[in-house]
Design a protein around this motif. Structure first.
Motif, PDB file in Angstrom:
ATOM      1  N   VAL A 214     -12.489  -7.077  -1.644  1.00 52.68           N
ATOM      2  CA  VAL A 214     -11.216  -6.552  -1.137  1.00 52.68           C
ATOM      3  C   VAL A 214     -10.405  -7.675  -0.500  1.00 52.68           C
ATOM      4  CG1 VAL A 214     -10.124  -4.926   0.448  1.00 52.68           C
ATOM      5  CG2 VAL A 214     -12.250  -4.301  -0.733  1.00 52.68           C
ATOM      6  N   CYS A 215      -9.171  -7.815  -0.941  1.00 52.72           N
ATOM      7  CA  CYS A 215      -8.369  -8.929  -0.435  1.00 52.72           C
ATOM      8  C   CYS A 215      -6.990  -8.511   0.056  1.00 52.72           C
ATOM      9  CB  CYS A 215      -8.219 -10.008  -1.520  1.00 52.72           C
ATOM     10  SG  CYS A 215      -7.478  -9.395  -3.048  1.00 52.72           S
ATOM     11  N   SER A 216      -6.690  -7.226   0.060  1.00 54.85           N
ATOM     12  CA  SER A 216      -5.387  -6.782   0.545  1.00 54.85           C
ATOM     13  C   SER A 216      -5.522  -5.453   1.278  1.00 54.85           C
ATOM     14  CB  SER A 216      -4.403  -6.635  -0.620  1.00 54.85           C
ATOM     15  OG  SER A 216      -4.718  -5.498  -1.403  1.00 54.85           O
ATOM     16  N   ALA A 217      -4.557  -5.202   2.145  1.00 54.00           N
ATOM     17  CA  ALA A 217      -4.564  -3.953   2.908  1.00 54.00           C
ATOM     18  C   ALA A 217      -4.385  -2.753   1.982  1.00 54.00           C
ATOM     19  CB  ALA A 217      -3.448  -3.984   3.950  1.00 54.00           C
ATOM     20  N   GLN A 218      -3.590  -2.911   0.917  1.00 51.86           N
ATOM     21  CA  GLN A 218      -3.359  -1.818  -0.020  1.00 51.86           C
ATOM     22  C   GLN A 218      -4.638  -1.463  -0.772  1.00 51.86           C
ATOM     23  OE1 GLN A 218      -0.904   0.112  -0.311  1.00 51.86           O
ATOM     24  NE2 GLN A 218      -1.380   1.208  -2.203  1.00 51.86           N
ATOM     25  N   GLN A 219      -5.375  -2.483  -1.216  1.00 59.15           N
ATOM     26  CA  GLN A 219      -6.642  -2.233  -1.899  1.00 59.15           C
ATOM     27  C   GLN A 219      -7.626  -1.524  -0.977  1.00 59.15           C
ATOM     28  OE1 GLN A 219      -7.943  -6.062  -3.303  1.00 59.15           O
ATOM     29  NE2 GLN A 219      -7.048  -5.742  -5.330  1.00 59.15           N
ATOM     30  N   ARG A 220      -7.674  -1.977   0.261  1.00 57.15           N
ATOM     31  CA  ARG A 220      -8.587  -1.369   1.230  1.00 57.15           C
ATOM     32  C   ARG A 220      -8.243   0.109   1.442  1.00 57.15           C
ATOM     33  NH1 ARG A 220     -12.271  -2.992   4.759  1.00 57.15           N
ATOM     34  NH2 ARG A 220     -11.883  -5.159   4.189  1.00 57.15           N
ATOM     35  N   LYS A 221      -6.948   0.410   1.526  1.00 59.71           N
ATOM     36  CA  LYS A 221      -6.508   1.784   1.730  1.00 59.71           C
ATOM     37  C   LYS A 221      -6.937   2.669   0.559  1.00 59.71           C
ATOM     38  CE  LYS A 221      -2.364   4.591   2.515  1.00 59.71           C
ATOM     39  NZ  LYS A 221      -0.874   4.569   2.677  1.00 59.71           N
ATOM     40  N   MET A 222      -6.735   2.161  -0.655  1.00 59.19           N
ATOM     41  CA  MET A 222      -7.096   2.940  -1.843  1.00 59.19           C
ATOM     42  C   MET A 222      -8.604   3.143  -1.928  1.00 59.19           C
ATOM     43  SD  MET A 222      -4.498   1.591  -4.812  1.00 59.19           S
ATOM     44  CE  MET A 222      -5.019  -0.125  -4.662  1.00 59.19           C
ATOM     45  N   LEU A 223      -9.354   2.092  -1.647  1.00 66.45           N
ATOM     46  CA  LEU A 223     -10.809   2.197  -1.727  1.00 66.45           C
ATOM     47  C   LEU A 223     -11.375   3.062  -0.605  1.00 66.45           C
ATOM     48  CD1 LEU A 223     -11.685  -1.467  -2.741  1.00 66.45           C
ATOM     49  CD2 LEU A 223     -11.849   0.579  -4.168  1.00 66.45           C
ATOM     50  N   ASP A 224     -10.734   3.037   0.564  1.00 61.65           N
ATOM     51  CA  ASP A 224     -11.139   3.948   1.644  1.00 61.65           C
ATOM     52  C   ASP A 224     -10.979   5.400   1.201  1.00 61.65           C
ATOM     53  OD1 ASP A 224     -11.961   2.127   3.539  1.00 61.65           O
ATOM     54  OD2 ASP A 224      -9.993   1.951   4.495  1.00 61.65           O
ATOM     55  N   GLY A 225      -9.881   5.658   0.479  1.00 58.59           N
ATOM     56  CA  GLY A 225      -9.662   7.013  -0.033  1.00 58.59           C
ATOM     57  C   GLY A 225     -10.738   7.418  -1.026  1.00 58.59           C
ATOM     58  N   GLU A 226     -11.154   6.487  -1.878  1.00 58.19           N
ATOM     59  CA  GLU A 226     -12.219   6.787  -2.837  1.00 58.19           C
ATOM     60  C   GLU A 226     -13.569   6.956  -2.145  1.00 58.19           C
ATOM     61  OE1 GLU A 226     -12.259   7.645  -6.119  1.00 58.19           O
ATOM     62  OE2 GLU A 226     -10.152   7.822  -5.560  1.00 58.19           O
ATOM     63  N   MET A 227     -13.764   6.270  -1.030  1.00 55.47           N
ATOM     64  CA  MET A 227     -14.992   6.451  -0.252  1.00 55.47           C
ATOM     65  C   MET A 227     -15.106   7.896   0.226  1.00 55.47           C
ATOM     66  SD  MET A 227     -17.103   3.883   0.146  1.00 55.47           S
ATOM     67  CE  MET A 227     -17.875   4.243   1.736  1.00 55.47           C
ATOM     68  N   GLU A 228     -14.001   8.438   0.712  1.00 55.04           N
ATOM     69  CA  GLU A 228     -13.994   9.820   1.182  1.00 55.04           C
ATOM     70  C   GLU A 228     -14.249  10.793   0.029  1.00 55.04           C
ATOM     71  OE1 GLU A 228     -10.880  13.054   3.161  1.00 55.04           O
ATOM     72  OE2 GLU A 228     -10.379  10.924   3.150  1.00 55.04           O
ATOM     73  N   CYS A 229     -13.578  10.543  -1.080  1.00 56.28           N
ATOM     74  CA  CYS A 229     -13.761  11.412  -2.249  1.00 56.28           C
ATOM     75  C   CYS A 229     -15.185  11.340  -2.786  1.00 56.28           C
ATOM     76  CB  CYS A 229     -12.770  11.022  -3.345  1.00 56.28           C
ATOM     77  SG  CYS A 229     -11.051  11.399  -2.976  1.00 56.28           S
ATOM     78  N   SER A 230     -15.762  10.136  -2.771  1.00 59.17           N
ATOM     79  CA  SER A 230     -17.110   9.978  -3.312  1.00 59.17           C
ATOM     80  C   SER A 230     -18.134  10.766  -2.520  1.00 59.17           C
ATOM     81  CB  SER A 230     -17.495   8.492  -3.352  1.00 59.17           C
ATOM     82  OG  SER A 230     -17.688   7.975  -2.042  1.00 59.17           O
ATOM     83  N   LEU A 231     -17.927  10.872  -1.202  1.00 57.56           N
ATOM     84  CA  LEU A 231     -18.848  11.643  -0.371  1.00 57.56           C
ATOM     85  C   LEU A 231     -18.782  13.123  -0.733  1.00 57.56           C
ATOM     86  CD1 LEU A 231     -20.890  11.547   1.917  1.00 57.56           C
ATOM     87  CD2 LEU A 231     -19.007  11.816   3.542  1.00 57.56           C
ATOM     88  N   GLU A 232     -17.587  13.638  -0.961  1.00 61.46           N
ATOM     89  CA  GLU A 232     -17.441  15.031  -1.364  1.00 61.46           C
ATOM     90  C   GLU A 232     -18.073  15.263  -2.727  1.00 61.46           C
ATOM     91  OE1 GLU A 232     -13.196  15.469  -1.134  1.00 61.46           O
ATOM     92  OE2 GLU A 232     -13.312  16.345   0.869  1.00 61.46           O
TER      93      GLU A 232
END
Length: 239
Positions: free
Chosen positions: A67-85
């Motif tokens: 991860v090298c940008s704030a935008q990438q981190r935001k998108m991947l954080d969202g996928e982290m939440e979805c992956s748990l569900e």
């Protein structure tokens, strides 16, 4: 069962490996949406998705995907939440398959002993309720953001895999429910007649038991692979 995708770990092969995953996901999507798809195809689909997540994990580990940008981190954080569900949903599916195997065993006992099977109807209704609950979970997760961001192929792969996983699990539940309760197509044929509550063929029940076991095993593989890819993504975000 062997994975349909080749295992590629060298960074120089990153783009070709992503292409293979995308091709496999498109193939799975076509298989799920086909009117002629079968429960057996869905069982194989679960294992194929397990392979997909295994290769996504390999891509996550590549240095080029740090991860090298704030935008990438935001998108991947969202996928982290979805992956748990999604992992929770897959766990619920395993429980549904286990419940279905119990129902099938009870039906077999009814067939062998000729007992009254009024209680089996209650269990079938219980399975139907569980299926509907899981289907609601599928619809809830599918409403999550599905932005196609050209700048982060990893996010696109994760979103596509999530979307297809939800579709496959939901379709599997629908097919299994139909096998139990829909007249003419049901493996429990002419259910709940006046004197004999359930009339069914032993070989049909055995076939359903086998495919349910395959589905349970496929869901278990998918469950483990999704956890592994989520851990890899968490480590990526934490580094």
């Amino acid at each position: 069962m062997a994975c349909h995708l080749r295992s590629v770990s060298l960074p120089s092969k990153r783009h070709s490996n992503e292409a293979e995953i995308e091709d496999e996901l498109q193939s799975l999507e076509a298989s799920i949406s086909s009117p002629s798809t079968t429960i057996d195809a869905m069982s194989k689909g679960l294992r194929r998705l397990g392979c997909v997540y295994n290769h996504i994990e390999e891509i996550i580990h590549l240095p080029s995907n740090q991860v090298c940008s704030a935008q990438q981190r935001k998108m991947l954080d969202g996928e982290m939440e979805c992956s748990l569900e999604l992992i929770d949903l897959c766990s619920a599916m395993q429980e549904n398959f286990t419940e279905l195997k119990t129902i099938i065993q009870d039906l077999q006992m009814v067939l062998w002993r000729g007992d009254d099977a009024a209680s089996i109807q209650v269990k079938i209704q219980s399975f139907t309720r569980l299926s509907k609950k899981a289907q609601k979970q599928c619809k809830k997760i599918s409403k999550k953001s599905t932005s196609d961001n050209e700048d982060c192929k990893l996010v696109r792969l994760l979103i596509k895999a999530r979307t297809i996983t939800i579709s496959l699990l939901e379709s599997t539940l629908c097919h299994l429910s139909q096998q139990l309760v829909v007249p003419k197509r049901s493996l429990v044929s002419k259910a709940f007649q006046k004197k004999r509550s359930v009339v069914c063929e032993e070989e049909q029940l055995q076939a359903l038991m086998c495919i349910t076991g395959d589905l349970e095993h496929g869901a278990e593989i998918l469950f483990r692979r999704m956890i592994q890819s989520r851990v890899a993504l968490l480590n990526n975000l934490s580094s």
